[in-house]
Design a protein around this motif. Sequence first.
Motif, PDB file in Angstrom:
ATOM      1  N   TYR A 132       0.826  -1.159   0.124  1.00 13.33           N
ATOM      2  CA  TYR A 132      -0.035   0.094   0.108  1.00 13.33           C
ATOM      3  C   TYR A 132       0.894   1.269   0.123  1.00 13.33           C
ATOM      4  N   ASN A 133       2.140   1.055  -0.073  1.00 16.15           N
ATOM      5  CA  ASN A 133       3.123   2.279  -0.237  1.00 16.15           C
ATOM      6  C   ASN A 133       2.908   3.196   0.963  1.00 16.15           C
ATOM      7  N   LEU A 134       2.654   2.675   2.054  1.00 16.49           N
ATOM      8  CA  LEU A 134       2.558   3.559   3.334  1.00 16.49           C
ATOM      9  C   LEU A 134       3.652   4.119   3.651  1.00 16.49           C
ATOM     10  N   GLN A 135       3.796   5.412   4.261  1.00 15.58           N
ATOM     11  CA  GLN A 135       4.874   6.238   4.660  1.00 15.58           C
ATOM     12  C   GLN A 135       5.130   6.388   6.037  1.00 15.58           C
ATOM     13  N   ASN A 136       6.444   6.470   6.433  1.00 14.93           N
ATOM     14  CA  ASN A 136       6.699   6.656   7.907  1.00 14.93           C
ATOM     15  C   ASN A 136       5.958   5.874   9.029  1.00 14.93           C
ATOM     16  N   VAL A 137       5.916   4.597   8.638  1.00 15.61           N
ATOM     17  CA  VAL A 137       4.977   3.715   9.743  1.00 15.61           C
ATOM     18  C   VAL A 137       6.353   3.297  10.522  1.00 15.61           C
ATOM     19  N   SER A 138       6.064   3.352  11.874  1.00 11.81           N
ATOM     20  CA  SER A 138       6.989   3.050  12.843  1.00 11.81           C
ATOM     21  C   SER A 138       6.547   1.803  13.773  1.00 11.81           C
ATOM     22  N   ILE A 139       7.416   0.554  13.260  1.00  2.00           N
ATOM     23  CA  ILE A 139       6.910  -0.663  13.944  1.00  2.00           C
ATOM     24  C   ILE A 139       7.679  -0.879  15.199  1.00  2.00           C
ATOM     25  N   LYS A 140       7.098  -1.296  16.394  1.00  2.00           N
ATOM     26  CA  LYS A 140       7.563  -1.323  17.735  1.00  2.00           C
ATOM     27  C   LYS A 140       7.260  -2.917  18.060  1.00  2.00           C
ATOM     28  N   TYR A 141       8.233  -3.659  18.295  1.00  5.26           N
ATOM     29  CA  TYR A 141       8.331  -4.994  18.656  1.00  5.26           C
ATOM     30  C   TYR A 141       8.123  -5.347  20.146  1.00  5.26           C
ATOM     31  N   LEU A 142       7.218  -6.055  20.653  1.00  2.73           N
ATOM     32  CA  LEU A 142       6.765  -6.305  21.986  1.00  2.73           C
ATOM     33  C   LEU A 142       6.091  -7.735  22.132  1.00  2.73           C
ATOM     34  N   ALA A 143       6.431  -8.400  23.037  1.00  2.00           N
ATOM     35  CA  ALA A 143       5.549  -9.484  23.510  1.00  2.00           C
ATOM     36  C   ALA A 143       4.066  -9.209  23.484  1.00  2.00           C
ATOM     37  N   GLN A 144       3.456 -10.222  22.704  1.00  2.00           N
ATOM     38  CA  GLN A 144       1.717  -9.943  22.736  1.00  2.00           C
ATOM     39  C   GLN A 144       1.183  -9.685  24.218  1.00  2.00           C
ATOM     40  N   THR A 145       1.824 -10.486  25.024  1.00  2.00           N
ATOM     41  CA  THR A 145       1.136 -10.145  26.597  1.00  2.00           C
ATOM     42  C   THR A 145       1.431  -8.690  26.973  1.00  2.00           C
ATOM     43  N   GLU A 146       2.429  -8.249  26.510  1.00  2.00           N
ATOM     44  CA  GLU A 146       2.489  -6.689  26.856  1.00  2.00           C
ATOM     45  C   GLU A 146       1.873  -5.747  26.233  1.00  2.00           C
ATOM     46  N   ILE A 147       1.428  -6.259  24.895  1.00  2.00           N
ATOM     47  CA  ILE A 147       0.953  -5.051  23.931  1.00  2.00           C
ATOM     48  C   ILE A 147      -0.451  -4.641  24.649  1.00  2.00           C
ATOM     49  N   VAL A 148      -1.159  -5.299  25.025  1.00  2.00           N
ATOM     50  CA  VAL A 148      -2.546  -5.286  25.372  1.00  2.00           C
ATOM     51  C   VAL A 148      -2.665  -4.265  26.719  1.00  2.00           C
ATOM     52  N   PRO A 149      -1.816  -4.478  27.677  1.00  2.00           N
ATOM     53  CA  PRO A 149      -1.719  -3.793  29.058  1.00  2.00           C
ATOM     54  C   PRO A 149      -1.343  -2.424  28.383  1.00  2.00           C
ATOM     55  N   LEU A 150      -0.386  -2.213  27.502  1.00  2.00           N
ATOM     56  CA  LEU A 150       0.047  -0.883  26.969  1.00  2.00           C
ATOM     57  C   LEU A 150      -1.054   0.006  26.442  1.00  2.00           C
ATOM     58  N   MET A 151      -2.056  -0.862  25.695  1.00  2.00           N
ATOM     59  CA  MET A 151      -3.091  -0.097  25.041  1.00  2.00           C
ATOM     60  C   MET A 151      -4.211   0.302  26.165  1.00  2.00           C
ATOM     61  N   SER A 152      -4.098  -0.662  27.102  1.00  2.00           N
ATOM     62  CA  SER A 152      -5.148  -0.307  27.972  1.00  2.00           C
ATOM     63  C   SER A 152      -4.796   0.941  28.863  1.00  2.00           C
ATOM     64  N   ALA A 153      -3.393   1.138  28.940  1.00  2.00           N
ATOM     65  CA  ALA A 153      -2.758   2.264  29.675  1.00  2.00           C
ATOM     66  C   ALA A 153      -3.022   3.557  29.086  1.00  2.00           C
ATOM     67  N   GLY A 154      -3.319   3.566  27.670  1.00  2.00           N
ATOM     68  CA  GLY A 154      -3.274   4.570  26.588  1.00  2.00           C
ATOM     69  C   GLY A 154      -1.954   5.077  26.297  1.00  2.00           C
ATOM     70  N   LYS A 155      -0.995   4.072  26.106  1.00  2.00           N
ATOM     71  CA  LYS A 155       0.479   4.187  25.850  1.00  2.00           C
ATOM     72  C   LYS A 155       0.709   3.411  24.331  1.00  2.00           C
ATOM     73  N   ALA A 156      -0.176   3.038  23.882  1.00  2.00           N
ATOM     74  CA  ALA A 156      -0.314   2.488  22.408  1.00  2.00           C
ATOM     75  C   ALA A 156      -1.601   2.608  21.930  1.00  2.00           C
ATOM     76  N   SER A 157      -1.786   3.015  20.477  1.00  2.00           N
ATOM     77  CA  SER A 157      -3.010   3.024  19.983  1.00  2.00           C
ATOM     78  C   SER A 157      -3.451   2.036  18.986  1.00  2.00           C
ATOM     79  N   ILE A 158      -2.359   1.531  18.173  1.00  2.00           N
ATOM     80  CA  ILE A 158      -2.733   0.645  17.124  1.00  2.00           C
ATOM     81  C   ILE A 158      -1.670  -0.651  17.263  1.00  2.00           C
ATOM     82  N   ALA A 159      -2.151  -1.675  16.927  1.00  2.00           N
ATOM     83  CA  ALA A 159      -1.332  -3.112  17.132  1.00  2.00           C
ATOM     84  C   ALA A 159      -1.718  -4.042  16.194  1.00  2.00           C
ATOM     85  N   VAL A 160      -0.779  -4.975  15.844  1.00  2.00           N
ATOM     86  CA  VAL A 160      -1.009  -6.077  15.077  1.00  2.00           C
ATOM     87  C   VAL A 160      -1.311  -7.244  16.214  1.00  2.00           C
ATOM     88  N   LEU A 161      -2.232  -8.023  16.220  1.00  2.00           N
ATOM     89  CA  LEU A 161      -2.369  -8.954  17.369  1.00  2.00           C
ATOM     90  C   LEU A 161      -3.145 -10.257  16.832  1.00  2.00           C
TER      91      LEU A 161
END
Length: 301
Positions: free
Chosen positions: A138-167
Motif C-alpha cells: 500500500y506504499n505506506l509512509q513513515n510507519v514506525s513498527i514497535k516489537y513487543l511480546a503480545q502479552t505486553e501490548i494489550v496492557p500498554l493499550m489499556s494504559a493509553g500508551k499504544a493506539s494501534i497493534a497487530v495482534l
Amino acid sequence: MKKFFVLTLIVITSITIIAANVLIPVGPTVFAFVGLLEGKITSEIPLKIDFWRSLDQVNAQLIAGTADVVVLPVSIGASLYSKGLGLKLGGVFLWGGFYIVSKEPLSSVDQLSSKEIYTPQGKGQTGDILIRMLISKYNLQNVSIKYLAQTEIVPLMSAGKASIAVLPEPFVTMALKSAGAQIAFDLQKLWFEMTELSEEVPITGIFISTKVEPSQAVKILQAISSSLKYALENKNEACQLSAKYLGGIGQDVLLQSLSRTKYEYRSAKESKQAVLTYLKIVTEIEPSVLGKLPDDDFFAY
C-alpha cells in the motif's frame, strides 16, 4: 570403515522412540493440544508435552536432542530447517487469527501512514511479515513498527500508551474487552487482497525431528489432529480446560476468540503450496529469516 560410518549415521538420524517429547509455545495454541494434555485423546505413541518460552530454549533442546516435536510459527520452523537443525514440517493447524486493532478510528489502510504500530515478538514472525507486506503493497509512509511480546501490548493499550497493534487471537478479544480497542482490519482479508490467493495464512506448524522414525511421526501427527478435532467439537469444554494453562486468559475470552480464528489440521503435503507461497513472501520481506526456500524433503508428511 566408511560403510560402518554410514550405517551409524542412519541409526542416529532415525530411531524408534518410547515416548515423544513435544514442545508447544506458552499461549493459545494450547487449545489444539488440550485434548492430549487432559487425557481426552490418547496417542499410540506416548507424548510428554511441555511448554517453550523462548526460541533460545527451542534451539537448545533441538541441539541437545531432547525435543522430538516442536510447534512453531511456520517461518521460524522453516528457518531452523534451513540451518540444519533437523526439523521437517508435519502439518499446519492455524490458518487465521491476526488483526489490526486500534483505539482510534481507521477507515482505510492509507490512514496507517505515519502511525506507530506494535506487533508481537520480532522480525520474521507472522505479525511482522503481514504488517511489513501491507506497508510495501500500500506504499505506506513513515510507519514506525514497535516489537513487543503480545502479552505486553494489550496492557500498554489499556494504559493509553499504544493506539494501534497487530495482534493474534485471543489477544484481539482481550484488547476489545479491556483496552477499548476496535478491529480496524482483518489481516486475512488483506492477505487475500494482496496475494489473490485465499483468506488463509499458514501461521503455525508442527515440526518433527528427523531422528523420529517416520511411521511413529505419522502416529504422533494423527494424535495431534485428533486432539484438535476434539477441541473444535467440544469448544466450551476445551476452552475451560485450556484456560488453566493460560493464566489471565479466561474461558469466555477464548470462546469468543474462536469465531475469529481458523483452526484446521492439514498435512505438510496438503499445505505445501500455501506454505511455499508464504515463505517466498517472507524471503522477500526479511531475507535473513530463510535465505532460500525449503526443498521437497521439508514436506515429508
